[in-house]
Design a protein around this motif. Structure first.
Motif: not given
Length: 825
Positions: A293-298, A379-393
């Motif tokens: 994520p470009a920003s955020g803490r925790g 769990e814990g990322l915003d709804a607008d996170f680019p989930y479509e860029l996640i890949r399973r290796r």
């Protein structure tokens, strides 16, 4: 069979051996390997198995003599040691965890030698070399393969008063009795070459002499040290050593043979205001890569799962169904995260329980840890996170070819079973060798053989079977019947590849896997109390044994023994051991006659579980039928009885039940069992929604089962081998047997991979059985075709051909080539 007829048959069998010139082949030569090879071929073969030469065969580079006395020289590719006082030749390098292979030839007369390992050298001391030694005992004491602590604590295993420290005297009686048993006592070939194999992993030490394990002991005194070979000091005696190789451990097969494939999500959905669920469509072994994520803490939590419960990942799944969670920290990096799955300690254990767990197969460390999962919940990322860029290796065999095989037939559920089982084989190639799913990540012989059969019928570049065979020869497991499975694996690889050179280098080691060492005078394997209570597996889990009654002579164990002998006879002939081929064949005939005389109930026409019980289980009958042991006059009665019993066996044993049915006219029943309603079929797996085959039919039959077990994928080989009917007739597939079993289906078609190219089969079965067959250019085929009672002739490309009626099948006299159309009218 009367006793007189039985005795006569045994006498005729052994007269046949004598008449063929094989009378000099004794049981000892059939039950333990002979070290009879050296030179460039051995170097190439050992290098192929991952070994490094400690001795180059030409000079003593890499070795030194720390003593002022003793002579070491190279003679015809051997190290010869001569001395009038004890000394050791030692390596210049030290080694920690390894598998060491050394061949020793003792001189005649008084002689004692050994292999030092993890030993130490003190050039200033009188006793310069000290530490662990694998004993090579040429005396009548016969403690070869014992563990000795040179110039330190004395005998460790066995132990004896005056020669051992107090801590080892606690097992003095037990260890001496162990070395007095015939198999251990006679492991050494006193007048020939002997192969010593020493394995050290952490604190676990194993010693084998000519394929017989003589010591398995835990001791943490030394974690590393030199390798050494010994002259005991007898003046005028020459001790000979050759073929000295070492394999550093651990070996990670996936490093060179598996690759990671990045896969996109199939669906993404927001579960609640904190959690997003990603579905990758099927279970695979792997982990994920995702943008930072470009920003955020925790922190955020990444949940991995094989199973859903109420629409979300089941975080407390049953058995060894997998779930895990990995915590990630936000806002501290740039680029992409590789998010590893949690580590299960059992999956990386290299020196676990001494008699239960060989080393786990590790995956490459640069992958980070992997596990089987289909779903990810973040769990814990915003709804607008680019989930479509996640890949399973996802990890699969580097040479896997999805297009290598196909199967389709008139049964939709059977097609879906094929798809499930084919993918199950692909998904479980993640480790580079066949493993038992994700519970322990170790190969087991029974599991591996079933994997091997299915890998051959689903993929076109299969090196994993041979690699797994070599792994298991070095890391075998405990069940009785798993040892003969090693013979099956070697035979299957030879038949598939035609590689006689590969077989030649492994033939001798296979002699330890036939169970001959447990046979009585009648040729049948005996089972003592420990065998009956633990080693004789029959089926797994235990409640799948159909009430099997264990006795001293176990019908299932002996069926495996007989099949191993028959295959050893074929392989002995292939490598030029004609006398041994005849001897193995004769023992198979003797054991078959004994088993049929003593276990086949003539009143019922079916087999008892063993000698001393009248109980007849499913297993006591389908294993002999699958292995061709049942006399021809009894095959129909055994087959008919099996067809009345249903699937009263495990997913593992179902492979052999299906083999027996398909080969003996029960093909329709076999397909009905595969596709049956209820919870004991592959249809049940399909209906459950799983994407990899299970270890058992259902959780209630094995509560600790895993959901990623390829021994449950038998239809991946059964459908090509029996429904399409494609099997090799000779090693290397230059001639095939095409024997389709229609099983009530109206059509079937598909491609079956072979080393020569795919075999294409397309048949229909209406008023006329019609098949189009396309063979690779270098292959011919024999035809064994289905034919109803009202059929009269076989036609190839429109011309009538000679064929012989056999029951409800037609055996065609001529071989076929290329592309042909065959009809049975």
């Amino acid at each position: 069979m009367t006793t007189l007829r039985y005795t006569t048959l045994i006498m005729v069998t052994w007269m046949t051996i004598a008449g063929a010139g094989a009378q000099e082949v004794d049981i000892a030569s059939l039950s333990k390997p002979t070290a009879d090879a050296s030179g460039p071929e051995v170097f190439a073969d050992m290098a192929d198995r991952g070994y490094i030469p400690l001795f180059n065969g030409q000079d003593l580079t890499g070795w030194r003599n720390p003593y002022p006395h003793g002579e070491a020289k190279v003679v015809d590719g051997e190290i010869h040691l001569l001395a009038d006082k004890k000394f050791f030749l030692v390596t210049e390098k030290t080694y920690s965890d390894f598998r060491l292979s050394v061949e020793i030839h003792l001189p005649e007369g008084p002689a004692n030698s050994g292999v030092m390992f993890r030993c130490h050298v003190d050039d200033e001391a009188a006793k310069k070399v000290y530490g662990y030694q694998a004993e090579c005992d040429g005396s009548d004491r016969r403690w070869s393969g014992g563990l000795y602590d040179e110039s330190r604590r004395g005998w460790v295993w066995p132990s004896t008063a005056g020669r051992s420290t107090d801590q080892f005297l606690q097992h003095a009686d037990e260890s001496k009795q162990f070395f007095a048993t015939p198999r251990i006592r006679d492991a050494l070939n006193r007048n020939g070459w002997n192969r010593y194999v020493i394995t050290c992993v952490k604190d676990l030490i194993r010693i084998e002499v000519n394929g017989v394990e003589t010591a398995r002991f835990r001791d943490a005194t030394d974690a590393s040290g030199y390798i050494g070979i010994q002259h005991h000091g007898e003046k005028g005696q020459t001790y000979r050593f050759r073929n000295l190789f070492i394999k550093p451990l651990p070996v990670i097969p996936g490093q060179d043979h598996v690759k990671l494939t990045e896969q996109e999500p199939v669906t993404i959905r927001r579960v609640d205001d904190k959690t997003t669920q990603i579905d990758f469509g099927k279970v695979a072994f792997g982990n994920i890569v995702m943008p930072v994520p470009a920003s955020g803490r925790g922190t955020a939590n990444v949940h991995f799962g094989e199973k859903l419960k109420n629409g979300s990942i089941d975080r407390d799944p049953p058995g060894t169904v997998r779930y895990g969670m990995t915590l990630i920290r936000l806002g501290q990096q740039r680029g992409n995260w590789i998010v590893p799955t949690p580590v299960d300690d059992r999956n990386i254990e290299q020196a676990g329980l001494m008699y239960a767990n060989p080393p786990a197969v590790l995956t490459p460390p640069q992958w980070r840890s992997v596990m089987p999962f289909r779903w990810v919940e973040i769990e814990g990322l915003d709804a607008d996170f680019p989930y479509e860029l996640i890949r399973r290796r996802a990890a699969y065999s580097a040479t896997w070819n999805d297009d290598a095989s196909s199967f389709q037939c008139s049964s939709d559920i059977l097609n879906r079973i094929w798809d499930l089982c084919k993918y199950s084989i692909k998904a479980t190639t993640f480790a580079g060798v066949y493993v038992d799913g994700d519970r322990e990540r170790i190969p087991y012989e029974g599991d591996a053989y079933l994997n091997q059969l299915s890998h051959y019928t689903t993929d076109d570049d299969v090196t994993m079977a041979a690699r797994t065979f070599d792994w298991l020869m070095e890391n075998g497991t405990w069940p009785t019947e798993w040892a003969p499975h090693m013979v099956f694996m070697a035979h299957a690889h030879w038949m598939h590849s035609g590689d006689t050179q590969w077989l030649k280098h492994r033939y001798e080691e296979l002699k330890t896997k036939t169970l001959i060492h447990r046979c009585g005078d009648d040729g049948l394997v005996r089972s003592d109390e420990m065998d009956q209570n633990r080693h004789d597996i029959v089926d797994w889990p235990k409640n799948e044994r159909d009430g099997f009654v264990f006795t001293d002579v176990n019908t299932v164990v002996n069926a495996f023994h007989i099949q191993a002998l028959k295959q050893m006879s074929e392989m002995a002939k292939a490598v030029g051991k004609e006398d041994e081929a005849q001897a193995f064949q004769a023992r198979a005939q003797m054991a078959t006659a004994s088993l049929n005389d003593q276990a086949l109930n003539q009143a019922t026409g079916i087999y008892r579980d063993g000698i001393g019980t009248d109980h007849s289980s499913l297993h006591a009958n389908f294993f002999p039928l699958a292995f061709g042991i049942v006399p021809e006059e009894n095959r129909q009665s055994v087959t008919s009885w099996l067809q009345q019993r249903g699937m009263q066996c495990s997913v593992y044993a179902a492979q052999y039940l299906m083999n027996a049915l398909f080969a003996n006219g029960g093909d329709q029943h076999a397909i009905e069992l595969m596709t049956a309603d209820g919870d004991r079929s592959w249809k049940h797996m399909i209906d459950s929604g799983t994407t990899i085959s299970w270890e058992a039919w259902d959780m209630k039959y094995k509560p600790n089962q895993d959901w990623n077990h390829a021994w449950g994928a038998a239809p991946a080989n059964l459908l090509p081998r029996y429904v399409l009917g494609v099997q090799p007739n000779v090693p290397g597939w230059s001639n095939a047997m095409i024997r389709p079993c229609t099983g009530g289906l109206s059509y079937a078609r598909g491609n079956v991979p072979t080393p020569l190219g795919p075999v294409q089969v397309d048949w229909t079965n209406d008023d006329v059985f019609r098949m189009t067959l396309a063979l690779p250019s270098e292959m011919t085929a024999n035809l064994d075709l289905p034919g109803r009672k009202d059929t009269t002739s076989v036609f190839i490309d429109g011309s009538k051909v000679d064929a012989t009626r056999s029951g409800e099948r037609w055996i065609v006299d001529q071989v076929v080539r290329g592309t042909t159309t065959i009809e049975v009218r």
